[in-house]
Design a protein around this motif. Structure first.
Motif, PDB file in Angstrom:
ATOM      1  N   GLY A 160       0.828  -1.193   0.000  1.00  0.00           N
ATOM      2  CA  GLY A 160       0.000   0.000   0.000  1.00  0.00           C
ATOM      3  C   GLY A 160       0.867   1.249   0.000  1.00  0.00           C
TER       4      GLY A 160
ATOM      5  N   VAL B   9       1.015   5.397   0.437  1.00  0.00           N
ATOM      6  CA  VAL B   9       0.371   6.609   0.947  1.00  0.00           C
ATOM      7  C   VAL B   9       1.173   7.817   0.486  1.00  0.00           C
TER       8      VAL B   9
ATOM      9  N   GLN C  71      -3.209  14.111  -2.422  1.00  0.00           N
ATOM     10  CA  GLN C  71      -2.638  12.845  -1.958  1.00  0.00           C
ATOM     11  C   GLN C  71      -2.674  11.797  -3.057  1.00  0.00           C
TER      12      GLN C  71
ATOM     13  N   ILE D 246       0.504   9.828  -4.597  1.00  0.00           N
ATOM     14  CA  ILE D 246       0.557   8.362  -4.541  1.00  0.00           C
ATOM     15  C   ILE D 246       0.778   7.778  -5.932  1.00  0.00           C
TER      16      ILE D 246
ATOM     17  N   LEU E 270      -7.162   4.585   8.078  1.00  0.00           N
ATOM     18  CA  LEU E 270      -5.786   4.290   7.688  1.00  0.00           C
ATOM     19  C   LEU E 270      -4.841   4.388   8.885  1.00  0.00           C
TER      20      LEU E 270
ATOM     21  N   TYR F 140      -3.277  10.611   6.569  1.00  0.00           N
ATOM     22  CA  TYR F 140      -3.501   9.900   5.317  1.00  0.00           C
ATOM     23  C   TYR F 140      -4.992   9.764   5.030  1.00  0.00           C
TER      24      TYR F 140
ATOM     25  N   GLU G  41      -4.931   5.427   0.389  1.00  0.00           N
ATOM     26  CA  GLU G  41      -3.852   4.448   0.255  1.00  0.00           C
ATOM     27  C   GLU G  41      -4.194   3.579  -0.945  1.00  0.00           C
TER      28      GLU G  41
END
Length: 116
Positions: free
Chosen positions: A26, A28, A40, A44, A101, A106, A109
């Motif tokens: 995963g 983040v 975000q 990612i 998360l 975060y 993810e």
């Protein structure tokens, strides 16, 4: 069949390659942690691009994606970024789940599997 691991630590490897399959842990946000869901997600996906390149593949070879978001109300915001990034005609099997998360900064993810 050999196994390659990249960015390996005591708990996990960020990238594992077995045969012609690439598994990412995963991912983040790094620099965008605490930012908007869109920021975000962009961060990612950029990180994912780098991990896939390191393993000798790219987003056009994605097989599956699991996306975790902290609030399903942000689903359209995340999807807008995802839709602009994913390779047209090569979309992976995908699931999106609302989840708490590991840390409060975060909001997203993403975990993917790709072919080489």
């Amino acid at each position: 069949m050999s196994i390659q691991r990249f960015e390996t630590g005591p708990r996990m490897s960020q990238v594992v390659v077995h045969g012609n399959t690439v598994y990412l842990a995963g991912v983040v946000a790094g620099k965008a942690a605490g930012g908007s869901v869109a920021d975000q997600t962009k961060d990612i996906l950029s990180i994912i691009d780098g991990h896939l390149a390191k393993a000798g593949t790219d987003k056009s070879k994605l097989l599956s994606a699991n996306i975790y978001i902290t609030d399903m109300k942000t689903f359209p915001e995340m999807n807008a970024v995802w839709d602009g990034w994913v390779s047209p005609g090569n979309t992976p099997a995908r699931a999106t789940v609302e989840a708490k998360l590991a840390a409060p900064q975060y909001n997203v993810e993403i975990m993917v599997v790709a072919a080489k």
